[in-house]
Design an enzyme around this catalytic site. Structure first.
Site, PDB file in Angstrom:
ATOM      1  N   HIS A   1       0.818  -1.219   0.000  1.00 21.02           N
ATOM      2  CA  HIS A   1       0.000   0.000   0.000  1.00 21.02           C
ATOM      3  C   HIS A   1       0.847   1.263   0.000  1.00 21.02           C
ATOM      4  O   HIS A   1       0.337   2.337  -0.294  1.00 21.02           O
ATOM      5  CB  HIS A   1      -0.917   0.004   1.223  1.00 21.02           C
TER       6      HIS A   1
ATOM      7  N   ASP B   1       3.385   9.562  -0.731  1.00 21.35           N
ATOM      8  CA  ASP B   1       2.217   8.763  -0.352  1.00 21.35           C
ATOM      9  C   ASP B   1       2.047   7.665  -1.393  1.00 21.35           C
ATOM     10  O   ASP B   1       2.158   7.935  -2.599  1.00 21.35           O
ATOM     11  CB  ASP B   1       0.960   9.661  -0.355  1.00 21.35           C
TER      12      ASP B   1
HETATM   13  C1  GDG Z   1      -2.169   3.882   3.363  1.00 24.59           C
HETATM   14  C2  GDG Z   1      -1.152   4.540   2.414  1.00 24.59           C
HETATM   15  C3  GDG Z   1      -2.848   4.446   0.594  1.00 24.59           C
HETATM   16  C4  GDG Z   1      -8.537  10.494   7.710  1.00 24.59           C
HETATM   17  N1  GDG Z   1      -8.867  11.266   8.767  1.00 24.59           N
HETATM   18  C5  GDG Z   1     -10.038  10.789   9.247  1.00 24.59           C
HETATM   19  C6  GDG Z   1     -10.430   9.700   8.468  1.00 24.59           C
HETATM   20  N2  GDG Z   1      -9.497   9.543   7.525  1.00 24.59           N
HETATM   21  C7  GDG Z   1      -9.574   8.480   6.495  1.00 24.59           C
HETATM   22  C8  GDG Z   1      -9.621   9.066   5.114  1.00 24.59           C
HETATM   23  C9  GDG Z   1      -9.083   7.894   4.274  1.00 24.59           C
HETATM   24  C10 GDG Z   1      -8.112   7.210   5.232  1.00 24.59           C
HETATM   25  O1  GDG Z   1      -8.440   7.662   6.553  1.00 24.59           O
HETATM   26  C11 GDG Z   1      -6.660   7.615   4.972  1.00 24.59           C
HETATM   27  O2  GDG Z   1      -6.233   6.972   3.814  1.00 24.59           O
HETATM   28  P1  GDG Z   1      -4.974   7.488   2.984  1.00 24.59           P
HETATM   29  O3  GDG Z   1      -4.940   6.701   1.731  1.00 24.59           O
HETATM   30  O4  GDG Z   1      -5.133   8.942   2.717  1.00 24.59           O
HETATM   31  O5  GDG Z   1      -3.699   7.306   3.894  1.00 24.59           O
HETATM   32  P2  GDG Z   1      -3.025   6.134   4.842  1.00 24.59           P
HETATM   33  O6  GDG Z   1      -3.801   5.963   6.088  1.00 24.59           O
HETATM   34  O7  GDG Z   1      -1.615   6.563   5.028  1.00 24.59           O
HETATM   35  O8  GDG Z   1      -3.116   4.773   3.973  1.00 24.59           O
HETATM   36  C12 GDG Z   1      -1.871   5.365   1.352  1.00 24.59           C
HETATM   37  C13 GDG Z   1      -3.747   3.689   1.554  1.00 24.59           C
HETATM   38  O9  GDG Z   1      -2.979   2.983   2.528  1.00 24.59           O
HETATM   39  C14 GDG Z   1      -4.609   2.668   0.790  1.00 24.59           C
HETATM   40  O10 GDG Z   1      -3.848   1.807   0.003  1.00 24.59           O
HETATM   41  O11 GDG Z   1      -3.676   5.284  -0.229  1.00 24.59           O
HETATM   42  O12 GDG Z   1      -0.946   5.906   0.436  1.00 24.59           O
HETATM   43  O13 GDG Z   1      -0.249   5.378   3.148  1.00 24.59           O
HETATM   44  O14 GDG Z   1     -10.102   6.994   3.938  1.00 24.59           O
HETATM   45  O15 GDG Z   1     -10.943   9.471   4.816  1.00 24.59           O
HETATM   46  N3  GDG Z   1     -11.565   9.001   8.649  1.00 24.59           N
HETATM   47  C15 GDG Z   1     -12.372   9.398   9.685  1.00 24.59           C
HETATM   48  N4  GDG Z   1     -12.042  10.450  10.498  1.00 24.59           N
HETATM   49  C16 GDG Z   1     -10.895  11.173  10.322  1.00 24.59           C
HETATM   50  O16 GDG Z   1     -10.627  12.111  11.081  1.00 24.59           O
HETATM   51  N5  GDG Z   1     -13.523   8.743   9.913  1.00 24.59           N
END
Ligand code: GDG
Length: 461
Positions: free
Chosen positions: A156, A363
Site C-alpha cells: 500500500h 504517499d
Molecule cells: C495507506 C497509504 C494508501 C482520515 N482522517 C479521518 C479519516 N481519515 C480516512 C480518510 C481515508 C483514510 O483515513 C486515509 O487513507 P490514505 O490513503 O489517505 O492514507 P493512509 O492511512 O496513510 O493509507 C496510502 C492507503 O494505505 C490505501 O492503500 O492510499 O498511500 O499510506 O479513507 O478518509 N476518517 C475518519 N475520520 C478522520 O478524522 N472517519
C-alpha cells in the site's frame, strides 16, 4: 468457488452499533463476502500471554481469525521495525529511521508466529492475499510450512529507489522474501519500476514483461491503483448537505471559503509545509485574510513514536502562531483538530470546502484526495490542490499539482483554486471523476484477485 484468505496487520471485525470501517476494510470485506473466506491478523490488543491459537469470529460467510501481540512484539515489530524502519525508508525519510537489531529480529519472529498460526487454519486449494509492509516475509514463512497455494502480496505504501533501500540493514533478505509470492501488486508504475530495479541490482533478476525471474523462481508483478467507492461516497456527500453539523458549518462560514485537509497525523503527509503554505497565502495574498478558513483534521496515529509526538506539538504551535498573528475578533484562520472525526461529518466537510489541500511529501496512493473529489457537487465543485508526490497524482491530472516542499507554489495554487471559474472547475471535476469510476475500489480488488487466480499452485517444497 476458491476460498479467499486475506492477511493484514490489523483486522477490522464489524461490530453492530459501531461506525462502519474505512473504505479499504469495506473492499476487503466485499471480496471475502463474494468468495467466502478468512481474514487473519492482529486484533489490535497487547497481551502478556498471547494464545498461540487465533480467536475466531464468524460474520456472514467470513471467518475473522485474530491474535494479540505481546508488549515486546508491539514495541519492536509494530512500532519498531514496521513503523520506525520500513515506514520511513519506504517514504524516503532516512532521517526518521531508527534501526535496531532487536526490531529486525522481532519482525521476523512475529511473521513466523503469524505463519504458524495461520497455517493451522488453511485447508488447501485457497487464494492467499497478504497486505502491506508489516508482513513482507509472511509468504516465505508460509512456504516453509508447506503451503503451496497461490500467494499474492500488495504494497500500500511507495517502494523506495534502490539507493534508499540499500540504507535499510537487511534489505536483501526483505527483497528475497518478496520473491516467494506468486503475484506482487504496487500502487503505481514508479513503485513497480523501483522494485524491479532493486531485484535486478541485488539478484541479477531477469525481467520479461510482467514477470521477474530470479533463482529459478517466477514472480508476476502488476500495478493496481487503490480506488474508492465513488457512487457510495457521492451519495453520502449529497445526504450530508442536510445534516445538522453541515448546516451549522455553513452558518459559521458565511461568505468565507473553506480550505480542508484531513490526514493521519504522520510526517509523510506534509502538514508542516501545508501550514506554512497557508500562512504564505495570508501574507502574499492579503485579500484572503478574513475571507478564508483553513480546517485541518489530523487524526492521531502512532503517538508512542517520538517523531509523531513531536509533530503533534509542532503543529499545535504553528496553528497558535498563525492564529495569534492573523486572527480578528470575528475570524480565526486555522481550525486544527487533532482528533478522528466521524466519517459522515468528514465527508460533509469535503462537500462544503472550496479547496481540498492534500500535500503529502510522499504517499503510496492517498485516498483523501479521491474522497474529496467524489464528495463534490458536480455543478459547483471545489478544487483539489494535490502533491505531485502522491501516487494519486498519476490519475488526477485535473487537480492543481504542486511540489509539497514549495510553500509559495502551494499558496499560489490555493489562490488559483479560489479564483477558478465554475466552467473550469466542472471540467477538472469531470476529468477526475471519470478516472475514479474506472479505477474504482471494486476494480482494484477484482483485477488483483483475477490475476492471483491465474497463478498456478506453487510446486516448491
Ligand atoms: C495507506 C497509504 C494508501 C482520515 N482522517 C479521518 C479519516 N481519515 C480516512 C480518510 C481515508 C483514510 O483515513 C486515509 O487513507 P490514505 O490513503 O489517505 O492514507 P493512509 O492511512 O496513510 O493509507 C496510502 C492507503 O494505505 C490505501 O492503500 O492510499 O498511500 O499510506 O479513507 O478518509 N476518517 C475518519 N475520520 C478522520 O478524522 N472517519
Amino acid at each position: 468457488m476458491t476460498r479467499l484468505i486475506v492477511i493484514s496487520n490489523r483486522v477490522s471485525i464489524p461490530e453492530p452499533g459501531k461506525p462502519e470501517a474505512g473504505g479499504l476494510a469495506v473492499a476487503i470485506t466485499g471480496a471475502l463476502n463474494e468468495y467466502g473466506g478468512l481474514w487473519f491478523g492482529w486484533d489490535g490488543n497487547v497481551s502478556e500471554s498471547p494464545n498461540s491459537r487465533p480467536s475466531t469470529v464468524e460474520r456472514d460467510n467470513i471467518t475473522y481469525a485474530t491474535l494479540p501481540l505481546t508488549q515486546e512484539e508491539y514495541d519492536d515489530y509494530y512500532l519498531g521495525f514496521s513503523n520506525e524502519v520500513i515506514w520511513p525508508v519506504f517514504h524516503f525519510n532516512l532521517g526518521a529511521m531508527d534501526f535496531r537489531l532487536s526490531y529486525a529480529k522481532a519482525y521476523r519472529r512475529v511473521n513466523e508466529r503469524f505463519a504458524s498460526a495461520l497455517s493451522t487454519l488453511l485447508e488447501g486449494g485457497e487464494l492467499i492475499w497478504v497486505h502491506d509492509y508489516h508482513l513482507l516475509p509472511l509468504g516465505k514463512e508460509l512456504r516453509k510450512k508447506g503451503i503451496k497455494d497461490p500467494m499474492g502480496f500488495y504494497l500500500h505504501i511507495p517502494f523506495p529507489s534502490y539507493d534508499l533501500l540499500r540504507a535499510l540493514p537487511g534489505y536483501r533478505d526483505l527483497l528475497g522474501d518478496l520473491l516467494h509470492y506468486d503475484l506482487l501488486g504496487f500502487q503505481t508504475k514508479n513503485d513497480l519500476h523501483a522494485f524491479r530495479q532493486a531485484v535486478i541490482e541485488t539478484f541479477d533478476a531477469v525481467v520479461s514483461g510482467d514477470t521477474i525471474e530470479c533463482n529459478g523462481k517466477q514472480v508476476r508483478t502488476g500495478v493496481y491503483p487503490v480506488g474508492i467507492d465513488v457512487d457510495g461516497l457521492a451519495a453520502e456527500a449529497e445526504r450530508s448537505c442536510d445534516n445538522e453539523q453541515a448546516l451549522q458549518l455553513k452558518e459559521d462560514l458565511g461568505e468565507r471559503d473553506l480550505i480542508i485537509g484531513a490526514d493521519r497525523l504522520d510526517y509523510s503527509k506534509g502538514l508542516v509545509q501545508r501550514f506554512n503554505a497557508f500562512e504564505a497565502l495570508l501574507t502574499n495574498f492579503e485579500h484572503r485574510r478574513q475571507q478564508t478558513m483553513f480546517m485541518q483534521i489530523a487524526s492521531p496515529s502512532r503517538s508512542e513514536i517520538p517523531e509523531y509526538d513531536e509533530l503533534r506539538r509542532q503543529l499545535e504551535e504553528m496553528a497558535g502562531h498563525i492564529n495569534g498573528t492573523y486572527a480578528d475578533l470575528d475570524w480565526v484562520p486555522v481550525h486544527y483538530l487533532n482528533q478522528t472525526y466521524p466519517r459522515d461529518a468528514l465527508i460533509g466537510l469535503f462537500r462544503s470546502a472550496r479547496v481540498g489541500l492534500v500535500t503529502p511529501l510522499r504517499d503510496g496512493m492517498n485516498l483523501v484526495c479521491k474522497e474529496f473529489v467524489a464528495a463534490q457537487d458536480p455543478d459547483d465543485p471545489g478544487v483539489l490542490v494535490l502533491s505531485e508526490l502522491a501516487g494519486a497524482a498519476n490519475e488526477l491530472s485535473g487537480a492543481l499539482l504542486v511540489n509539497p516542499y514549495d510553500v509559495d507554489a502551494i499558496a499560489i495554487a490555493i489562490e488559483q483554486a479560489l479564483n477558478m471559474p465554475q466552467q473550469e472547475r466542472r471540467e477538472r471535476y469531470q476529468q477526475m471523476i471519470g478516472i475514479l469510476r474506472r479505477n474504482s475500489l471494486l476494480e482494484w480488488r477484482r483485477r488483483f484477485i483475477a490475476h492471483l487466480s491465474q497463478q498456478k499452485t506453487h510446486t516448491e517444497g
